[in-house]
Write a protein that holds these residues in place. Structure first.
Motif, short mmCIF file in Angstrom:
data_model
loop_
_atom_site.label_atom_id
_atom_site.label_comp_id
_atom_site.label_asym_id
_atom_site.label_seq_id
_atom_site.Cartn_x
_atom_site.Cartn_y
_atom_site.Cartn_z
N ARG A 96 0.85 -1.21 0.00
CA ARG A 96 0.00 0.00 0.00
C ARG A 96 0.88 1.26 0.00
O ARG A 96 0.57 2.24 -0.66
N ASN A 128 -5.37 4.47 -0.41
CA ASN A 128 -4.16 4.04 0.30
C ASN A 128 -2.92 4.80 -0.14
O ASN A 128 -2.90 5.32 -1.26
N HIS A 183 -3.16 1.14 9.00
CA HIS A 183 -3.73 0.17 8.05
C HIS A 183 -2.59 -0.50 7.28
O HIS A 183 -2.30 -0.17 6.14
N GLY A 221 -5.87 -7.70 3.59
CA GLY A 221 -5.96 -7.03 2.29
C GLY A 221 -5.16 -7.79 1.25
O GLY A 221 -5.62 -8.01 0.12
N VAL A 225 -5.95 -9.52 -2.49
CA VAL A 225 -5.19 -9.17 -3.71
C VAL A 225 -4.59 -10.44 -4.33
O VAL A 225 -4.61 -10.63 -5.54
N SER A 231 -7.41 -5.23 -5.43
CA SER A 231 -7.91 -5.07 -4.06
C SER A 231 -9.38 -5.46 -3.91
O SER A 231 -10.17 -5.31 -4.85
N PRO A 236 -14.50 -3.34 2.13
CA PRO A 236 -14.11 -1.94 2.30
C PRO A 236 -15.29 -0.97 2.13
O PRO A 236 -15.48 -0.04 2.91
O1 LIG Z 1 -5.04 -4.24 0.55
C1 LIG Z 1 -5.44 -3.51 -0.37
O2 LIG Z 1 -4.89 -3.39 -1.46
C2 LIG Z 1 -6.67 -2.68 -0.14
C3 LIG Z 1 -6.87 -2.52 1.30
O3 LIG Z 1 -6.38 -1.61 1.91
C4 LIG Z 1 -7.54 -3.61 2.01
O4 LIG Z 1 -8.26 -4.41 1.39
O5 LIG Z 1 -7.34 -3.69 3.22
#
Ligand SMILES: O=C([O-])CC(=O)C(=O)O
Ligand SMILES: NC(=O)C1=CN([C@@H]2O[C@H](COP(=O)(O)OP(=O)(O)OC[C@H]3O[C@@H](n4cnc5c(N)ncnc54)[C@H](O)[C@@H]3O)[C@@H](O)[C@H]2O)C=CC1
Length: 320
Positions: A96, A128, A183, A221, A225, A231, A236
């Motif tokens: 991120r 992000n 996060h 997350g 992915v 994502s 979310p």
């Molecule tokens: O992880 C990601 O790319 C998007 C995100 O912040 C998540 O899903 O927590």
């Protein structure tokens, strides 16, 4: 005649369009979708509006490229920005934090467009790297800190609760707990403060199982992915909607959100996921809960990780 709540969602991609979808289906207010792609937010808004008859919602849903159409919004959810993606050849995906250079420009520009027309809105940052994007949104809006909040803790907590429910074979509804911190992989799930219908989690699961749930939550997350190639967006968007609802209905939910800490938990001038009372005015109060030494040490690690990213922004004096 009283007016409906007005919710603007910037970025009509996966998270933005799904946020509009959840918001409409929960009848939270009229929704304006904004995206730079011509026709795209208009098309998604129209498609969504046409789902009103079978789904039973009768709100105004519109799409635009023009910020004037967002005027007088009560809440603005900022999802515009690039997400991380998996390289199909190598299977590797970006972090991120690597999105910062691109997304700070996008988030900065859209924030300016928003505040010009909605000077009283509550802004919910989603793009992000989340905690750093809160700093961008705060800086570019010039809004008081109470009206700039980041969505991450609700999502991280939602994943944590889902994994606990899966492990125990119980309803997610009976699980109470929170994930604090930034996060990222250093986020801080709090098993000592987690219960299942009031029964401490630590009485229901052995340490190794709890540790596995914590690790899976931290990488939640990335797990999506890895599976999708890009994502996630259902959870979310649902999490952003919980925050929108608490604002527009003045519910005063206690939600883990990225808030600007100014002394709380010992951090100064830093956005970090902390429990907050969310109402009409945004963050009405940050709740300072008692953390033991181990929990505080983990929160410090997470705060340091956020600070390292925030320091990359051109205008923040490194938060302490
Ligand atoms: O992880 C990601 O790319 C998007 C995100 O912040 C998540 O899903 O927590
Ligand atoms: N805080 C969190 O927990 C989460 C954050 N995210 C982040 O949210 C962001 C959006 O993710 P997705 O919706 O999956 O991406 P997406 O690519 O599906 O949608 C992003 C949209 O933003 C639009 N956009 C780009 N620049 C814009 C501008 N200047 N003005 C208006 N619109 C613009 C794009 O055209 C695109 O439609 C990413 O940064 C992602 O990492 C995603 C999931 C969870």
């Amino acid at each position: 005649m009283s007016r409906r709540n007005k919710i603007t969602v910037i970025g009509a991609g996966n998270v933005g369009a799904t946020t509009a979808h959840w918001a409409a289906s929960r009848h939270l207010g009229d929704v304006v979708l904004v995206d730079i792609k011509p026709g795209m937010p208009q098309g998604k808004a129209l498609d969504l509006a046409e789902s009103g008859p079978p789904m039973g919602f009768d709100l105004n849903l519109s799409g635009t490229q023009d910020y004037a159409d967002t005027a007088g919004s009560d809440v603005v959810v900022i999802t515009a920005g690039v997400p991380r993606r998996k390289d199909p050849k190598t299977g590797e995906y970006t972090s991120r934090d690597e999105l910062i250079e691109t997304n700070r420009k996008i988030v900065g520009a859209v924030t300016k467009g928003v505040v010009e027309h909605s000077p009283d809105a509550v802004l919910i940052a989603v793009a992000n790297p989340l905690d750093a994007m809160c700093h961008v949104t705060l800086h570019e809006s010039g809004f008081p800190k109470q009206r700039v909040i980041g969505m991450a803790g609700v999502l991280d907590t939602s994943r944590y609760k889902t994994f606990i429910a899966m492990e125990l074979g119980v309803s997610v509804e009976d699980i109470h707990g929170m994930v604090l911190g930034g996060h990222g992989d250093t986020m801080v799930p709090l098993p000592r403060h987690t219960s299942v219908a009031g029964i401490p989690l630590t009485e229901l699961l052995p340490k190794d199982k709890i540790d596995a749930i914590i690790q899976r939550t931290r990488k939640g997350g990335g797990e999506i992915v890895g599976l999708l190639g890009y994502s996630g967006y259902y959870a979310p968007a649902a999490s952003a909607c919980v925050m929108v609802e608490s604002v527009v209905r003045d519910r005063k939910r206690v939600l883990p959100c990225a808030c600007l800490c100014e002394g709380e938990y010992g951090y100064d001038g830093l956005y970090l996921g902390v429990p907050a009372v969310i109402g009409k005015g945004g963050v009405e109060k940050i709740i300072e809960m008692e953390l033991n030494d181990e929990e505080k040490a983990m929160l410090d690690i997470s705060a340091n990780a956020v600070r390292d990213v925030v320091k990359l922004l051109p205008y923040t004096s490194a938060a302490s």
